[in-house]
Design an enzyme around this catalytic site. Structure first.
Site, mmCIF file in Angstrom:
data_model
loop_
_atom_site.group_PDB
_atom_site.id
_atom_site.type_symbol
_atom_site.label_atom_id
_atom_site.label_comp_id
_atom_site.label_asym_id
_atom_site.label_seq_id
_atom_site.Cartn_x
_atom_site.Cartn_y
_atom_site.Cartn_z
ATOM 1 N N ARG A 1 16.058 2.374 3.098
ATOM 2 C CA ARG A 1 16.897 1.260 2.634
ATOM 3 C C ARG A 1 17.681 1.646 1.392
ATOM 4 N NH1 ARG A 1 11.684 -2.520 2.075
ATOM 5 N NH2 ARG A 1 11.108 -1.104 3.781
ATOM 6 N N LYS B 1 2.840 10.000 2.340
ATOM 7 C CA LYS B 1 2.271 9.510 3.598
ATOM 8 C C LYS B 1 0.959 10.222 3.891
ATOM 9 C CE LYS B 1 6.578 8.388 6.030
ATOM 10 N NZ LYS B 1 6.275 6.958 6.226
HETATM 11 N N1 BES Z 1 10.580 6.417 8.101
HETATM 12 C C1 BES Z 1 9.634 5.420 7.791
HETATM 13 C C2 BES Z 1 9.435 4.408 8.923
HETATM 14 C C3 BES Z 1 8.863 4.950 10.216
HETATM 15 C C4 BES Z 1 7.537 4.740 10.504
HETATM 16 C C5 BES Z 1 9.674 5.552 11.162
HETATM 17 C C6 BES Z 1 7.018 5.205 11.717
HETATM 18 C C7 BES Z 1 9.159 6.002 12.367
HETATM 19 C C8 BES Z 1 7.818 5.820 12.646
HETATM 20 C C9 BES Z 1 10.080 4.657 6.552
HETATM 21 O O1 BES Z 1 10.797 5.383 5.609
HETATM 22 C C10 BES Z 1 8.846 4.190 5.854
HETATM 23 O O2 BES Z 1 8.120 5.012 5.383
HETATM 24 N N2 BES Z 1 8.642 2.884 5.815
HETATM 25 C C11 BES Z 1 7.504 2.329 5.195
HETATM 26 C C12 BES Z 1 7.964 1.161 4.355
HETATM 27 C C13 BES Z 1 6.907 0.640 3.418
HETATM 28 C C14 BES Z 1 6.598 1.644 2.349
HETATM 29 C C15 BES Z 1 7.422 -0.645 2.792
HETATM 30 C C16 BES Z 1 6.544 1.874 6.279
HETATM 31 O O3 BES Z 1 7.006 1.425 7.325
HETATM 32 O O4 BES Z 1 5.342 2.002 6.097
HETATM 33 MN MN MN Z 2 9.528 6.413 4.237
#
Ligand code: BES
Ligand code: MN
Ligand code: ZN
Length: 488
Positions: free
Chosen positions: A340, A266
């Site tokens: 997931r 991230k």
């Molecule tokens: N934990 C994150 C989602 C999240 C984002 C929670 C902001 C709380 C606040 C999740 O694991 C994630 O990283 N999701 C990605 C999915 C993508 C890679 C398909 C996302 O939402 O960008």
């Molecule tokens: Mn994630």
């Protein structure tokens, strides 16, 4: 959690008090205190154009008669006064009282005793703070509210009504505590320890370690965990309050104690917030604590998948293929779509072992749900109109509002992989929906709902029931849904 006591409406004559009052002619304690201070309260309310709207406050400093401050808290129109308004009034009273000191009296003599208990719930939820790592008070901080007395017409009745609500309040505060913990303090083994403490409430706790999960074929969860030095856990909680042999209700939580994104790392900005990526698991733990604490007449299972998503020489790579407990294979095209993967194994295991009446999972699953719904509502995805209806209706009542999202079969096509049964990302369009469709592949047609709480678990501004920070989203919702539809 602060101590709540109930007393009759014979009032203190000094210190700080919060007086709940409806619009119209002053009545009850409000009229009595106002008379004792020569009408200073009604004069102040008039000067401030204070309309006694629900959960609005008017602080009157040194009105006379020995009071340091009297906080007027609006109850709004009598016909709209329900449990939620009573709770919001309690939240407002707690916020204003905590500016003054560590103890206070909330005068709720004009509300029904059952609602006085909901005022108490609001006081507890509104005064929540996470001070564990503060060694010094902030400048000008009076300290946390520690003791509040709710003065009301029938304190014995209110105290009885408070008992189950106190259990719910403890569940919400436990959830918030877990979400607030920094990720270095709460990795999967520490999280496990916190859950083991629930045995005191009569909850049975069982722990699956890495070896046990390996034997069960949890390849998707273990793939996420393999980049971290902290070992993963799946923890199973059982509350047997219902008839023997009756199928349980089941709650499943995403417990990523920190989500760095893994090799698909991230961006740095805001990454700290990913310590809250276990809020789904925390809500499951809080719900189980609430159900057990109030001895709910239901059999309930809580299952949480606890992992840390990190980078290392052994971390999972984009393009890796993992085998799930269900037997389906998944191509991991983005290691940041890890929730997931964790839930795939835990959902499959939960339905396979416990044959529940339904499964509800909670997860901070996608940033896309924040784009869709903001922080006002969580996403609701379900294969069951009945279960979805129960969740939606309860959410409107508790203020943990949901919005149902579509689940057309066409979205599943976006998850077809070139090399495995599924891939773990379906592209940016409809990102929350493809994530939900992925989960659905692992529920085996059991009535199921997925709550995407990425926008609602943690907020940067106070909400109707919580200070800024961890909200405890889901605990009151699931507790109340069980109470309304599935108990007894
Ligand atoms: N934990 C994150 C989602 C999240 C984002 C929670 C902001 C709380 C606040 C999740 O694991 C994630 O990283 N999701 C990605 C999915 C993508 C890679 C398909 C996302 O939402 O960008
Ligand atoms: Mn994630
Ligand atoms: Zn995540």
């Amino acid at each position: 959690m602060l101590d709540i006591a109930f007393s009759d409406a014979s009032l203190p004559t000094s210190g700080a008090i919060a007086v709940l009052a409806a619009p119209g002619t002053p009545a009850g304690a409000f009229a009595a205190v106002d008379a004792a201070v020569g009408g200073a309260l009604t004069r102040a309310a008039k000067a401030a154009k204070f309309g006694f709207d629900a959960a609005r406050t008017c602080v009157v400093l040194a009105p006379g008669g020995g009071y340091d401050r009297v906080i007027l808290v609006g109850l709004g129109k009598a016909d709209a006064l329900d449990a939620t308004v009573a709770e919001q009034a309690g939240v407002a009273a707690a916020r204003a009282l905590s500016d003054a000191g560590t103890a206070g009296v909330v005068v709720a003599d004009t509300v029904a005793p059952d609602l006085a208990a909901h005022v108490a719930l609001g006081v507890v939820l509104g005064s929540y703070r996470f001070d564990l790592y503060r060694t010094q008070p902030r400048k000008g901080d009076a300290g946390p509210l520690a003791n509040v007395t709710v003065a009301c017409a029938d304190p014995a009745h209110a105290a009885t009504a408070w008992q189950p609500l106190a259990a719910v309040a403890r569940g919400v505060c436990l959830c918030r505590d877990l979400v607030s913990e920094p990720a270095n303090m709460l990795r999967p083994p520490e999280f496990e320890q916190r859950i083991l403490a629930l045995r005191d409430l009569g909850i049975e706790v069982e722990v699956l370690d890495r070896d046990a999960m390996h034997r069960l074929g949890f390849g998707a969860l273990l793939g996420v965990a393999q980049g971290s030095d902290a070992p993963p856990r799946t923890v199973i909680m059982r509350w047997n309050g219902g008839a023997q042999g009756e199928a349980p209700v089941a709650f499943v939580g995403k417990g990523v104690t920190f989500d760095s994104g893994g090799i698909s790392i991230k961006p740095a900005a805001g990454m700290d917030e990913m310590k809250t990526d276990m809020a789904g698991a925390a809500a499951v733990v809080g719900t189980m604590a609430a159900l057990a604490g109030r001895k709910a007449k239901v059999n309930a299972i809580g299952v949480v998948g606890l992992v840390e998503n990190m980078l290392s020489g052994n971390a999972q790579r984009p393009g890796d293929v993992v085998r799930t407990a269900a037997g389906q294979t998944v191509e991991v095209l983005n290691t940041d779509a890890e929730g997931r993967l964790v839930l795939a194994d835990v959902l499959w295991y939960t339905q396979d072992r416990f044959k529940p009446r339904f499964m509800v999972n909670l997860a901070t699953l996608t940033g896309a749900i924040v784009v869709s719904l903001g922080i006002e509502r969580a996403g609701l995805f379900s294969n069951s109109d009945e279960l979805a209806g129960h969740l939606s209706a309860t959410g409107e009542k508790t203020g943990e509002k949901l919005w149902r999202m579509p689940m057309d079969a066409a979205y599943l096509e976006l998850l077809r992989s070139d090399v495995a049964d599924l891939k773990n990302i379906g592209g940016r369009p409809g990102g929350s929906i493809t994530a939900a469709k992925f989960l659905e592949c692992f529920v085996n047609d059991v009535p199921w709902a997925h709550l995407d709480i990425a926008g609602t678990a943690f907020t940067s501004k106070p909400t109707s029931h919580a200070p800024k920070g961890a909200t405890g989203f889901g605990v009151r919702l699931l507790d109340r849904m069980v109470g309304t539809y599935y108990e007894g």
